[in-house]
Design a protein around this motif. Structure first.
Motif, PDB file in Angstrom:
ATOM      1  N   UNK A  62      50.929  46.529  89.971  1.00 38.00           N
ATOM      2  CA  UNK A  62      50.614  48.161  89.423  1.00 38.00           C
ATOM      3  C   UNK A  62      50.123  48.636  91.397  1.00 38.00           C
ATOM      4  N   UNK A  63      50.111  48.036  92.430  1.00 39.08           N
ATOM      5  CA  UNK A  63      49.956  48.176  93.452  1.00 39.08           C
ATOM      6  C   UNK A  63      48.315  48.538  93.794  1.00 39.08           C
ATOM      7  N   UNK A  64      47.797  46.997  92.906  1.00 35.28           N
ATOM      8  CA  UNK A  64      45.854  47.506  93.188  1.00 35.28           C
ATOM      9  C   UNK A  64      45.595  45.812  93.687  1.00 35.28           C
ATOM     10  N   UNK A  65      44.704  45.743  94.357  1.00 35.91           N
ATOM     11  CA  UNK A  65      43.706  44.628  94.936  1.00 35.91           C
ATOM     12  C   UNK A  65      44.795  44.101  96.358  1.00 35.91           C
ATOM     13  N   UNK A  66      45.129  45.314  97.436  1.00 34.00           N
ATOM     14  CA  UNK A  66      46.136  45.412  98.272  1.00 34.00           C
ATOM     15  C   UNK A  66      44.412  44.844  99.587  1.00 34.00           C
ATOM     16  N   UNK A  67      45.250  43.611 100.719  1.00 30.30           N
ATOM     17  CA  UNK A  67      44.656  43.320 101.568  1.00 30.30           C
ATOM     18  C   UNK A  67      44.015  43.894 102.627  1.00 30.30           C
ATOM     19  N   UNK A  68      42.318  44.002 102.311  1.00 27.56           N
ATOM     20  CA  UNK A  68      41.847  45.133 103.759  1.00 27.56           C
ATOM     21  C   UNK A  68      42.520  44.564 105.030  1.00 27.56           C
TER      22      UNK A  68
ATOM     23  N   UNK B 279      59.212  36.324  84.755  1.00 28.13           N
ATOM     24  CA  UNK B 279      57.905  36.784  83.864  1.00 28.13           C
ATOM     25  C   UNK B 279      56.737  36.198  84.241  1.00 28.13           C
ATOM     26  N   UNK B 280      55.574  37.222  84.077  1.00 26.57           N
ATOM     27  CA  UNK B 280      54.499  37.861  84.475  1.00 26.57           C
ATOM     28  C   UNK B 280      53.058  37.045  84.103  1.00 26.57           C
ATOM     29  N   UNK B 281      53.717  36.965  82.742  1.00 30.24           N
ATOM     30  CA  UNK B 281      52.575  36.142  81.601  1.00 30.24           C
ATOM     31  C   UNK B 281      53.366  35.371  80.922  1.00 30.24           C
TER      32      UNK B 281
ATOM     33  N   UNK C  33      48.840  42.491  75.544  1.00 31.04           N
ATOM     34  CA  UNK C  33      48.179  40.893  75.908  1.00 31.04           C
ATOM     35  C   UNK C  33      48.429  40.863  77.051  1.00 31.04           C
ATOM     36  N   UNK C  34      48.965  40.638  78.092  1.00 30.96           N
ATOM     37  CA  UNK C  34      49.375  40.423  79.288  1.00 30.96           C
ATOM     38  C   UNK C  34      48.045  40.323  79.296  1.00 30.96           C
ATOM     39  N   UNK C  35      47.478  39.019  80.316  1.00 29.73           N
ATOM     40  CA  UNK C  35      45.962  38.960  81.352  1.00 29.73           C
ATOM     41  C   UNK C  35      44.979  38.634  80.230  1.00 29.73           C
ATOM     42  N   UNK C  36      45.138  38.614  78.586  1.00 34.31           N
ATOM     43  CA  UNK C  36      44.100  38.512  77.929  1.00 34.31           C
ATOM     44  C   UNK C  36      43.575  36.964  77.244  1.00 34.31           C
TER      45      UNK C  36
ATOM     46  N   UNK D 159      45.941  33.768  84.081  1.00 33.15           N
ATOM     47  CA  UNK D 159      46.531  33.311  85.824  1.00 33.15           C
ATOM     48  C   UNK D 159      47.332  34.516  86.135  1.00 33.15           C
ATOM     49  N   UNK D 160      47.720  35.605  85.119  1.00 35.94           N
ATOM     50  CA  UNK D 160      49.113  36.373  85.205  1.00 35.94           C
ATOM     51  C   UNK D 160      48.356  38.214  85.851  1.00 35.94           C
ATOM     52  N   UNK D 161      46.541  38.320  86.241  1.00 33.90           N
ATOM     53  CA  UNK D 161      45.860  39.150  86.541  1.00 33.90           C
ATOM     54  C   UNK D 161      46.249  39.715  87.608  1.00 33.90           C
ATOM     55  N   UNK D 162      46.049  38.519  89.050  1.00 38.56           N
ATOM     56  CA  UNK D 162      46.610  38.797  90.431  1.00 38.56           C
ATOM     57  C   UNK D 162      47.614  39.320  90.057  1.00 38.56           C
ATOM     58  N   UNK D 163      49.092  39.150  89.252  1.00 33.57           N
ATOM     59  CA  UNK D 163      50.089  39.472  89.441  1.00 33.57           C
ATOM     60  C   UNK D 163      50.712  40.682  88.723  1.00 33.57           C
TER      61      UNK D 163
END
Length: 85
Positions: free
Chosen positions: A52-58, A5-7, A36-39, A43-47
């Motif tokens: 999605x492959x977004x939010x990589x660490x520089x 479960x992500x959300x 509706x996940x993340x709405x 707390x699940x938005x980072x997951x």
């Protein structure tokens, strides 16, 4: 296959998020529109970003490219610290 479960607010699994991504969703907002996940608590938005492959660490990108993460300052370029009393 195990469900992860992500959300937990809306019972959305990683499989569902991936299915929405395969259908064209590319942002957490688009995932939210689809299921509706993340709405609710958010707390699940980072997951979701990770799926999605977004939010990589520089810094991680620097390490993977083998470029130096920190470049040392030349000697004498830093200001002197004040002396303790």
């Amino acid at each position: 296959m195990n469900r992860v479960y992500v959300c937990s607010c809306f019972g959305v699994t990683d499989t569902q998020v991936r299915a929405h991504a395969e259908a064209g969703a590319t942002t957490p907002r688009q995932i939210a529109s689809a299921c509706k996940a993340g709405t609710d608590c958010g707390s699940c938005v980072r997951n979701i970003q990770a799926i999605l492959g977004r939010g990589t660490c520089p810094r991680r990108e620097l390490l993977e490219s083998r470029r130096p993460a920190l470049v040392p300052e030349p000697a004498g370029s830093l200001p002197a610290l004040p002396e303790a009393a």
